[in-house]
Enzyme design. Structure first.
Site, PDB file in Angstrom:
ATOM      1  N   CYS A  79       0.869  -1.182  -0.072  1.00 21.01           N
ATOM      2  CA  CYS A  79       0.007   0.031   0.147  1.00 21.01           C
ATOM      3  C   CYS A  79       0.964   1.328  -0.032  1.00 21.01           C
ATOM      4  O   CYS A  79       1.448   1.613  -0.953  1.00 21.01           O
ATOM      5  CB  CYS A  79      -0.988   0.122   1.195  1.00 21.01           C
ATOM      6  SG  CYS A  79      -2.526   1.159   0.886  1.00 21.01           S
ATOM      7  N   HIS A 169      -2.868  -5.140   1.622  1.00 18.54           N
ATOM      8  CA  HIS A 169      -2.325  -5.562   2.682  1.00 18.54           C
ATOM      9  C   HIS A 169      -2.416  -6.840   2.942  1.00 18.54           C
ATOM     10  O   HIS A 169      -3.574  -7.349   3.813  1.00 18.54           O
ATOM     11  CB  HIS A 169      -3.219  -4.844   3.874  1.00 18.54           C
ATOM     12  CG  HIS A 169      -2.912  -3.381   3.953  1.00 18.54           C
ATOM     13  ND1 HIS A 169      -2.102  -2.704   4.623  1.00 18.54           N
ATOM     14  CD2 HIS A 169      -3.815  -2.466   3.191  1.00 18.54           C
ATOM     15  CE1 HIS A 169      -2.351  -1.207   4.493  1.00 18.54           C
ATOM     16  NE2 HIS A 169      -3.388  -1.255   3.530  1.00 18.54           N
ATOM     17  N   GLU A 171      -0.933  -8.485   5.196  1.00 20.05           N
ATOM     18  CA  GLU A 171      -0.484  -8.675   6.441  1.00 20.05           C
ATOM     19  C   GLU A 171      -1.862  -8.477   7.533  1.00 20.05           C
ATOM     20  O   GLU A 171      -1.872  -9.165   8.580  1.00 20.05           O
ATOM     21  CB  GLU A 171       0.488  -7.551   7.148  1.00 20.05           C
ATOM     22  CG  GLU A 171      -0.300  -6.210   7.421  1.00 20.05           C
ATOM     23  CD  GLU A 171      -0.386  -5.511   5.922  1.00 20.05           C
ATOM     24  OE1 GLU A 171      -0.800  -4.227   6.242  1.00 20.05           O
ATOM     25  OE2 GLU A 171       0.057  -5.898   5.016  1.00 20.05           O
TER      26      GLU A 171
END
Length: 189
Positions: A79, A169, A171
């Protein structure tokens, strides 16, 4: 293996948690001294690219990290991290590291309300979960850039040499395939 994680703003703790789960040592990069240490890979997390870019300079991390990137340090940029790596930003005059030969559009999916989740093909990893939050996308790529993923015809994942740039993302989901791919690229060096 030790990975440096830019830890000045944004979703760095989530990346650190994944590294811990995968048994990988990491160092938080918070100032110039940290950025000058030896580490084998770098994670540039999501967050706010303008703030991160400003803090990189104010905290004396910009030049040492750029030097490492130019020398080929493997990097996973998510991002805002993708914006930091991009050679060009179509809707902003700011430039940061500029080591990834792509043109990126900031906040391409709109404001926070434009955030969304999907699962799409990512390179040869199969379908992976993708969470987009005020995300950019890649408008164009230059020679040598491999397109890893698209969502609705928009480029959301690329690889160039040792640099992986993502609009989303990884994560924020339980799937670890992208982080494992990044770590495998470090092991190849």
């Amino acid at each position: 293996m030790k990975v440096g994680v830019l830890a000045v703003q944004g979703a760095f703790a989530e990346h650190e948690e994944i590294l811990s789960q995968l048994g990988v040592d990491y160092i938080e990069l918070r100032n110039g001294k940290d950025a000058r240490q030896d580490f084998d890979g770098l994670i540039l997390p999501g967050g706010e690219s303008t703030t991160q870019g400003k803090l990189l300079r104010e905290l004396d991390m910009f030049e040492p990290l750029k030097e490492k990137l130019v020398r080929g340090l493997p990097v996973l940029a998510t991002c805002a991290g993708l914006i930091l790596l991009a050679e060009e930003i179509s809707n902003d005059t700011a430039r940061y590291f500029g080591t990834l030969p792509v043109t990126v559009k900031r906040n391409a999916y709109g404001r926070q309300l434009g955030s969304f989740y999907t699962e799409e093909q990512f390179g040869d990893l199969g379908k992976v979960p993708m969470t987009f939050i005020r995300a950019p996308y890649v408008e164009s790529v230059r020679a040598g850039v491999e397109i890893l993923a698209r969502v609705e015809q928009k480029i959301v994942g690329v690889r160039y040499k040792n640099q992986i740039g993502l609009s989303f993302h990884p994560e924020l989901n339980d799937n670890r395939k992208i982080h494992q791919m990044f770590l495998a690229s470090i092991a190849l060096i």
